[in-house]
Write a protein that holds these residues in place. Structure first.
Motif, mmCIF file in Angstrom:
data_model
loop_
_atom_site.group_PDB
_atom_site.id
_atom_site.type_symbol
_atom_site.label_atom_id
_atom_site.label_comp_id
_atom_site.label_asym_id
_atom_site.label_seq_id
_atom_site.Cartn_x
_atom_site.Cartn_y
_atom_site.Cartn_z
ATOM 1 N N SER A 109 -10.191 -5.688 2.828
ATOM 2 C CA SER A 109 -8.773 -5.382 2.641
ATOM 3 C C SER A 109 -7.983 -5.744 3.886
ATOM 4 O O SER A 109 -8.532 -5.874 4.985
ATOM 5 C CB SER A 109 -8.585 -3.893 2.329
ATOM 6 O OG SER A 109 -8.801 -3.118 3.492
ATOM 7 N N ARG A 160 0.857 -1.194 0.000
ATOM 8 C CA ARG A 160 0.000 0.000 0.000
ATOM 9 C C ARG A 160 0.883 1.231 0.000
ATOM 10 O O ARG A 160 1.676 1.459 0.907
ATOM 11 C CB ARG A 160 -0.892 0.010 1.246
ATOM 12 C CG ARG A 160 -1.716 1.303 1.441
ATOM 13 C CD ARG A 160 -2.683 1.499 0.299
ATOM 14 N NE ARG A 160 -3.685 2.520 0.587
ATOM 15 C CZ ARG A 160 -3.532 3.828 0.342
ATOM 16 N NH1 ARG A 160 -2.396 4.273 -0.193
ATOM 17 N NH2 ARG A 160 -4.511 4.666 0.598
ATOM 18 N N HIS A 208 -2.484 0.237 -4.651
ATOM 19 C CA HIS A 208 -2.507 -1.110 -4.084
ATOM 20 C C HIS A 208 -1.770 -2.064 -5.024
ATOM 21 O O HIS A 208 -2.029 -2.092 -6.228
ATOM 22 C CB HIS A 208 -3.949 -1.586 -3.882
ATOM 23 C CG HIS A 208 -4.803 -0.600 -3.127
ATOM 24 N ND1 HIS A 208 -4.838 -0.545 -1.759
ATOM 25 C CD2 HIS A 208 -5.621 0.384 -3.570
ATOM 26 C CE1 HIS A 208 -5.657 0.409 -1.384
ATOM 27 N NE2 HIS A 208 -6.150 0.997 -2.467
#
Length: 909
Positions: free
Chosen positions: A271, A231, A244
């Motif tokens: 996530s 990330r 991402h």
């Protein structure tokens, strides 16, 4: 690219001794005043030309090098390495020593670019692929603990737990891995980079795949890396750069797989960041998909292997998350897994919700307790009081609808929400004999109904509050009259049962008194208890509950009265967002804007429409534009103002017809910040003109006023402050405007010519046609599009690289402010085109750059508008003067006479 923190660079510059580095390289230094001098090791130095200032820890060569700098510059030149490489050498405490004092001939030369890495490699060339992957993840894990920016990011997201960092081996890719590998020109370096590229950790370009990213590995039971998620720490990326990242290929493994073995109930997030949020809040039975479409066969196999019986789906509460959750439910229920939906507020995910609502443990616990039951797979056998009717094994799973009312309690696993009273749920026939004992307490994070509210039934309507305690009913009137906090004078009627039947002999008592007065309360208690034949203690307790409830209602009303009434920000769907982005990215924005204005019913006035719209856009700048729309009555100035305001979101505009002298000061501190303030008629705001001028030029208003202290009753000084900046839009029919207002605003004169009138007449007739009726229906869609466009515009700094080359008239002092208007106009045009420009950064500053096209557009608009503002005559007077001048010139030519000899009368004119 992952940046080295400025604090770390400054620390190295201050703590590493430049004198020691020079001595380690063999340079003999001598004291020369406050400095040290010696032979420069980077060229053939016969006389001392190297100067080192120990106090500042800087060096400089006065000889052939003519260069210098800090300890970092010294290591870069001495070792032939890059800036980042030099920093890494100094961070690890390496003492860069030269191989000798110079070349074999005795001539000192700077080092060539190094091809042998001086930093220890964190990976082994002879390791297999799995070991190599684990070694890189271990290196990223070690890097994270030494990276303040990465740790700060984790803290900002609420997942900075040291336990979580170590437990899940979180890491940070800061672009230093390549500095520790052998050069790619060497066999070992090329081979190692090739293997890392095959694993997906490196790219063909030679860059790290997860560069600048928080790295979250997915580990199996043996601690081996199966998948890696990255990330980006920086959300302001170049267009097209993904935030991402994963390893190439299909997703493998299940994050936090140990939780599945430890619990039969699992929270499933969309996530890994959301899953970490739950884990850090104490909910350890959590795992995550790889995005909305990332629930894999590995997940399902793990659920089956560990006998998962209940799944709480905690996907994001947006369109994509809702759709994915819907698909997932049918898949899980096919396997007989009971499903619940954790419902965050619309548009939020678990991390957003935990950070904004907080504290995380309580906030997440609340949504878990209110999770909506979606159903369970295979239907159980049903008892109806007659013989059992088993459901065949081959029967498909039967999803149950969500109950209209939440069940009163959720038993532990394998129980369904209660159905109709006559229906009793039992296990399937084949498992009834071996039914396991149910646990005595619910599993962690089990959804349960909300706790019963301690409030008693309360009915509020108009100026009446009704509360019921058992059979006792209290009706309260007059609450709204209590504006202060010193008293609570109300009329209270207490009765047994329905108060509407008080005329039929029912016992009741009514009186008006101050609930804050103990003596009055005691008198009411005694009288009411006697009338209702109740104990005094019962009525006294009722009055206590009543007092607390009325206080809460009064406080809520008082806060609502003083709070600025802002329209709610409407939710923007993904389709609306994409349509608004497409408009902002379209070429010829200003020309398309004119077409949209015509579709809205505003014809002509091209420059005025563009200028007024850009003034509205400029509200997002630090010094917005102000605009005065001037014309005679019924010429269309209000139509222009309303058309521009319609395109500005409701929550970002304020419109008044008139204002009192001090009304602006009481709007609330941030109520006007970065908004459009529209005044329908300048004359209606004449008493507030001073405040308007200050708000436009200074960007804020402050006023000191006396007020009564609610506690002591003494007069105190209270400061009122209103923050700007504000984009000011006014209309006026006045010929002569206030000079101070003119200095601060641009003047737009409405076209009152005959051709414009004819065009308006044509438009008015066209509105009665079929095409006009259709266009009227499409008007709302167009307005919504432009309001979404305005919502997507971000308040950014604007850099004008051509500012030094611009020129502007300078014959009067008023032009100082007009020059600022001209520059702001350029900034507003650039801000409108922000989706078509790359964002640039300088440290923590993010900005847009002005283009030459922006300046050309501003010049075109400013030529007419600023030229009109500088004119001493009103626009219509100037137009009349030009007509007279044209008439005189034509007559002089027709009569073949000199201009000074021409005479005419008013009748002839």
């Amino acid at each position: 690219m992952a940046r080295i923190p400025e604090s770390e660079i400054e620390r190295l510059k201050a703590e590493v001794s430049l004198e020691r580095l020079a001595e380690a390289r063999g340079v003999a230094l001598k004291r020369h005043g406050a400095d040290l001098i010696g032979l420069c090791p980077f060229h053939d130095d016969r006389e001392p030309s190297l100067v080192i200032s120990p106090g500042k820890n800087l060096w400089h060569c006065l000889g052939a090098c003519q260069t210098g700098g800090t300890v970092i510059d010294w290591v870069m030149r001495a070792e032939g390495v890059s800036f980042r490489h030099a920093v890494e050498l100094l961070r690890e405490g390496h003492s860069p020593l030269a191989a000798g004092s110079g070349s074999p001939s005795g001539v000192a030369v700077p080092a060539k670019r190094g091809t042998v890495r001086k930093l220890e490699a964190p990976v082994s060339l002879d390791a297999d692929d799995q070991a190599l992957l684990n070694q890189v993840i271990d290196y990223y894990h070690a890097t994270l603990k030494q990276s303040p920016e990465a740790l700060a990011y984790l803290e900002k997201r609420g997942i900075g737990s040291a336990e979580a960092i170590d437990r899940f081996r979180l890491g940070y890719a800061n672009r230093t891995l390549g500095l520790r590998l052998p050069e790619k020109t060497r066999k070992a370096g090329a081979e190692l980079r090739g293997r890392l590229e095959q694993l997906g950790l490196y790219r063909e370009s030679g860059h790290e795949h997860f560069n600048g990213s928080l790295v979250i590995p997915v580990l199996d039971e043996q601690g081996r890396v199966q998948e890696v998620y990255g990330r980006k720490l920086n959300d302001h990326l170049r267009p097209g750069t993904p935030s991402h990242l994963y390893l190439p290929g299909p997703h493998r493994g299940v994050w936090n797989g140990e939780a599945l073995a430890a619990s039969k109930e699992i929270i499933l997030c969309e996530s890994l960041i959301d899953a970490l949020t739950f884990w850090c809040a104490g909910y350890r039975n959590v795992t995550a998909s790889y995005g909305v479409e990332g629930f894999t066969d590995d997940h399902l196999a793990a659920f089956q292997r560990h006998g998962t019986e209940r799944v709480l789906i905690a996907y994001d509460r947006d369109a994509a998350g809702e759709s994915a959750a819907e698909k997932l439910v049918s898949r899980l229920m096919t396997e007989g897994i009971e499903c619940f939906r954790v419902q965050f507020p619309k548009g939020m995910d678990a991390n957003d919700y935990a950070l904004k609502i907080g504290p995380a443990d309580k906030a997440l616990g609340l949504v878990i307790r209110k999770a909506v039951w979606l159903g369970k797979g295979p239907a159980p056998r049903i008892k109806t009081g007659a013989a059992d009717s088993p459901v065949p094994d081959s029967s498909p799973p039967v999803p149950r609808p969500v109950p209209a009312e939440p069940p009163q309690s959720f038993p532990p696993l394998a129980a369904q929400p209660p159905q109709a009273e006559a229906v009793v749920l039992t296990p399937r026939a084949e498992t009834a004999a071996a039914e396991p004992a149910l646990p005595t307490s619910p599993l962690p994070a089990s959804p349960v109904p909300p706790l019963p509210s301690p409030d008693f039934p309360t009915e509020i309507k108009d100026d009446e509050v009704v509360m019921v305690f058992g059979e006792r009913r209290y009706r309260v009137r007059g609450l709204a009259k209590n504006l202060g906090v010193e008293s609570l004078k109300v009329n209270v009627l207490v009765s047994l049962g329905d108060a509407t039947s008080t005329g039929s002999g029912q016992a009741f008592h009514v009186d008006s008194f101050d609930l804050y007065a103990a003596k009055a309360r005691a008198h009411y208690v005694a009288q009411a208890a006697a009338e209702l034949r109740l104990k005094d203690e019962i009525v006294k307790a009722d009055l206590g509950r009543l007092l607390l409830k009325l206080e809460a209602l009064q406080d809520a009303r008082r806060q609502q009265a003083v709070a600025p009434q802002l329209p709610a920000h409407p939710d923007m769907s993904e389709a609306d967002r994409q349509a608004a982005l497409a408009w902002l990215k379209a070429p010829n924005l200003l020309e398309r804007l004119l077409a949209d204005f015509e579709a809205l019913g505003l014809i002509g006035e091209a420059v005025n429409k563009q200028m007024a719209y850009l003034a509205a856009v400029s509200r997002k700048l630090e010094r917005p534009l102000g605009v005065v729309i001037q014309s005679s009555s019924a010429a269309g100035k209000t139509s222009l103002l309303d058309a521009v305001l319609a395109l500005v979101p409701e929550e970002e505009r304020v419109k008044y017809s008139a204002m009192t002298g001090q009304s602006l000061y009481y709007l609330g501190e941030t109520h006007m910040k970065h908004k459009v303030l529209a005044i329908v008629e300048e004359e209606g705001a004449s008493r507030a003109s001073y405040a308007l001028k200050l708000l436009q030029s200074e960007g804020e208003l402050t006023m000191a006023s006396t007020a009564k202290d609610p506690v002591t009753g003494n007069l105190i000084t209270q400061t009122y402050r209103v923050e700007g900046p504000v984009a000011l839009l006014l209309t006026t029919t006045a010929r002569d405007l206030d000079e101070e207002l003119l200095n601060r605003c641009l003047v737009l004169a409405v076209d009152e010519g005959r051709e414009q009138t004819r065009a308006i007449h044509r438009l008015q007739r066209d509105r009665r046609t079929l095409a006009g009726l259709i266009a009227r229906r499409e008007r709302e869609t167009l307005i919504r599009l432009h309001q979404n466009v305005q919502r997507l515009l971000r308040p950014l700094d604007v850099l004008n690289p051509y500012a030094r080359f611009l020129t502007f008239p300078d014959q009067t002092t008023r032009l100082r402010r007009d020059h600022e208007k001209y520059l702001t106009l350029i900034d507003a045009i650039a801000l409108l085109h922000q989706q078509q420009r790359p964002l640039k950064r300088a440290g923590n500053l993010e900005y847009l750059e002005v283009s030459l096209d922006d300046i050309a557009t501003a010049n075109r608009l400013a030529h007419e508008v600023l030229g009109r503002s500088l004119d001493e005559l009103p626009p219509q007077t100037r137009r009349l003067l030009r007509l007279i001048d044209g008439y005189a010139a034509a007559e002089c030519q027709r009569q073949q006479i000199k201009r000074q000899d021409f005479r005419f009368s008013r009748r002839q004119l």
